[in-house]
Motif scaffolding. Structure first.
Motif, short mmCIF file in Angstrom:
data_model
loop_
_atom_site.label_atom_id
_atom_site.label_comp_id
_atom_site.label_asym_id
_atom_site.label_seq_id
_atom_site.Cartn_x
_atom_site.Cartn_y
_atom_site.Cartn_z
N ASP A 83 -1.26 -6.36 -5.05
CA ASP A 83 -0.71 -7.61 -5.74
C ASP A 83 0.79 -6.96 -6.29
OD1 ASP A 83 -4.16 -7.42 -7.08
OD2 ASP A 83 -3.05 -8.96 -5.66
N SER A 84 1.52 -8.14 -6.83
CA SER A 84 2.68 -7.76 -7.17
C SER A 84 3.69 -6.91 -6.46
CB SER A 84 2.56 -7.05 -8.69
OG SER A 84 1.89 -7.60 -9.51
N LEU A 85 3.58 -7.44 -5.12
CA LEU A 85 4.28 -6.81 -3.95
C LEU A 85 5.78 -6.93 -4.32
CD1 LEU A 85 2.17 -7.74 -1.07
CD2 LEU A 85 2.62 -5.55 -1.77
N LYS A 86 6.54 -5.74 -3.93
CA LYS A 86 7.84 -5.50 -4.13
C LYS A 86 8.40 -5.18 -2.76
CE LYS A 86 6.90 -3.11 -8.48
NZ LYS A 86 7.15 -1.73 -9.26
N PRO A 87 9.99 -5.46 -2.61
CA PRO A 87 10.46 -5.26 -1.40
C PRO A 87 10.31 -3.85 -1.03
CG PRO A 87 11.73 -6.69 -2.85
CD PRO A 87 10.75 -6.23 -3.57
N GLU A 88 10.27 -2.89 -1.64
CA GLU A 88 10.10 -1.51 -1.38
C GLU A 88 8.73 -1.17 -0.80
OE1 GLU A 88 11.34 -2.65 -4.34
OE2 GLU A 88 10.62 -1.37 -6.01
N ASP A 89 7.85 -2.06 -0.93
CA ASP A 89 6.50 -1.86 -0.45
C ASP A 89 6.37 -2.19 0.96
OD1 ASP A 89 5.04 -3.36 -3.51
OD2 ASP A 89 4.97 -1.30 -2.75
N THR A 90 7.56 -2.76 1.70
CA THR A 90 7.76 -2.92 2.95
C THR A 90 7.56 -1.76 4.00
OG1 THR A 90 9.17 -4.84 2.80
CG2 THR A 90 9.25 -4.00 4.91
N ALA A 91 6.74 -1.86 4.85
CA ALA A 91 6.34 -0.71 5.62
C ALA A 91 5.09 -0.97 6.60
CB ALA A 91 5.70 0.61 4.73
N ILE A 92 4.86 0.02 7.52
CA ILE A 92 3.52 -0.13 8.31
C ILE A 92 2.68 0.59 7.48
CG2 ILE A 92 2.57 0.46 10.47
CD1 ILE A 92 5.25 0.27 11.69
N TYR A 93 1.55 -0.07 7.34
CA TYR A 93 0.26 0.73 6.73
C TYR A 93 -0.71 1.13 7.51
CZ TYR A 93 2.43 -0.77 2.21
OH TYR A 93 3.17 -1.13 1.14
#
Length: 113
Positions: A83-93
């Motif tokens: 939740d409350s995702l941010k641009p810095e969460d962009t990645a391959i998980y």
């Protein structure tokens, strides 16, 4: 043959939510501690969250208060609610059964407006 399959990634705006799934086959997920990692372009893979066999959880500082890891034993699946995702969460998980070489293929999460 052990297989971990991640799904649920996608493109979302800042402040949005995604739920990632890690479905296992060939193993009984319950007997493993399971972790979610992520890797952004040009960066090292980092631990995001983990859940123990007993259901105890750990989170990276960047994930605390925003991400929730859980498991559904009946479905042999581990989830990561973000939740409350941010641009810095962009990645391959990726998901991983801790201490083993079993990794999924990853699912892309992109957070941008």
């Amino acid at each position: 043959q052990v297989q971990l399959v991640e799904s649920g990634g996608g493109l979302v705006q800042p402040g949005g939510s995604l739920r990632l799934s890690c479905a296992a086959s060939g193993i009984i997920f319950n007997i493993y501690n399971v972790d979610w990692y992520r890797q952004a372009p040009g960066k090292q893979r980092e631990l995001v969250a983990g859940i123990s066999r007993a259901g105890n959880t750990i989170y990276a500082d960047s994930a605390k208060g925003r991400f929730t890891i859980s498991r559904d034993s009946a479905k042999n699946t581990v989830y990561l609610q973000m939740d409350s995702l941010k641009p810095e969460d962009t990645a391959i998980y990726y998901c991983n059964t801790r201490g083993t070489p079993h990794w999924g293929q990853g699912t892309q999460v992109t957070v941008c407006s």
